[in-house]
Design a protein around this motif. Structure first.
Motif, mmCIF file in Angstrom:
data_model
loop_
_atom_site.group_PDB
_atom_site.id
_atom_site.type_symbol
_atom_site.label_atom_id
_atom_site.label_comp_id
_atom_site.label_asym_id
_atom_site.label_seq_id
_atom_site.Cartn_x
_atom_site.Cartn_y
_atom_site.Cartn_z
ATOM 1 N N TYR A 45 -5.914 8.085 4.891
ATOM 2 C CA TYR A 45 -5.487 6.674 4.864
ATOM 3 C C TYR A 45 -6.499 5.714 5.475
ATOM 4 O O TYR A 45 -6.136 4.611 5.875
ATOM 5 C CB TYR A 45 -4.139 6.499 5.576
ATOM 6 N N ALA A 54 0.859 -1.182 0.000
ATOM 7 C CA ALA A 54 0.000 0.000 0.000
ATOM 8 C C ALA A 54 0.895 1.230 0.000
ATOM 9 O O ALA A 54 1.742 1.388 0.880
ATOM 10 C CB ALA A 54 -0.907 0.000 1.223
ATOM 11 N N LEU A 59 -6.720 2.008 4.402
ATOM 12 C CA LEU A 59 -5.768 0.987 4.818
ATOM 13 C C LEU A 59 -6.404 -0.072 5.705
ATOM 14 O O LEU A 59 -5.946 -1.211 5.758
ATOM 15 C CB LEU A 59 -4.597 1.634 5.565
ATOM 16 N N VAL A 78 3.249 -1.155 4.209
ATOM 17 C CA VAL A 78 2.821 0.187 3.814
ATOM 18 C C VAL A 78 4.059 1.040 3.565
ATOM 19 O O VAL A 78 4.962 1.099 4.411
ATOM 20 C CB VAL A 78 1.952 0.849 4.906
#
Length: 218
Positions: free
Chosen positions: A41, A10, A44, A52
């Protein structure tokens, strides 16, 4: 032997131009694809990302928000930023994040750093490593080097060799190759080192070894 599945990364981008638009390459050995996530974010929490990557101008401004978004998940983080001052690097490093300075790494190093994060190793680019060492040098010049010297004196010559290599960003396997030791032997030595330095793990041990703990803000 069956190879490990490649990773989903990510990319948490806090603005600016991501310098690796063609990454990962189709034949990248570690990373399969990248999913982009924008501030704040929240996305996520729903992803299955293995690692990440936080790309930002100022980690001090962006990292806390990322950690908040990841509050309920234990996902390793790698910071990519143009900042290379000691305070920025140490703050990220203290949180267990790897750190690559923009312009100080190639795409292959980025992939290696992502894989290192996945297996629990904190990867630093050369400039980031130098920033930690500069912090240690300043501490020594200010008269705090005695405590660091006494701490290092607790280690055997072999343990000192291992810590010197660990502080340059090498993992246990790479240290073993350099010193012609098995990875298991290196990890056993690291366990003894952590106990002697009263360190919680590799990140804490490196900060103590470099004498950089005092540059951390309380």
């Amino acid at each position: 032997m069956r190879s490990s599945p490649r990773l989903l990364v990510a990319l948490a981008s806090a603005g600016g131009t991501w310098p690796h638009d063609d990454w990962p390459a189709p034949d990248d050995p570690y990373v399969s694809r990248v999913l982009r996530v924008s501030p704040p974010y929240r996305g996520l929490r729903e992803t299955a990302a293995d690692v990440v990557v936080l790309h930002c101008e100022d980690p001090a401004a962006s990292f806390p928000g990322l950690l908040e978004a990841l509050r309920a998940r234990s996902v390793p983080v790698l910071v990519v930023s143009p900042r290379q001052d000691t305070e920025a690097v140490v703050e990220a490093f203290r949180e267990g994040a790897g750190y690559l300075v923009e312009g100080d790494h190639c795409e292959q190093m980025l992939s290696s750093a992502v894989m290192a994060a996945k297996v629990g190793h904190t990867y630093l680019s050369p400039s980031a490593c130098a920033a930690l060492r500069e912090g240690a040098r300043r501490m020594s010049a200010a008269g705090d080097g005695g405590a660091t010297g006494r701490l290092r004196g607790l280690l055997s010559p072999r343990e000192k060799q291992i810590m010197e290599l660990l502080s340059t960003g090498l993992c246990a396997q790479e240290i073993g190759l350099r010193l012609r030791l098995s990875e298991k032997t290196v990890r056993n030595n690291l366990s003894n080192i952590y106990a002697k330095l009263d360190a919680r793990g590799g990140t804490d041990a490196v900060l103590r070894w470099l004498g950089a703990t005092s540059v951390l803000r309380t």
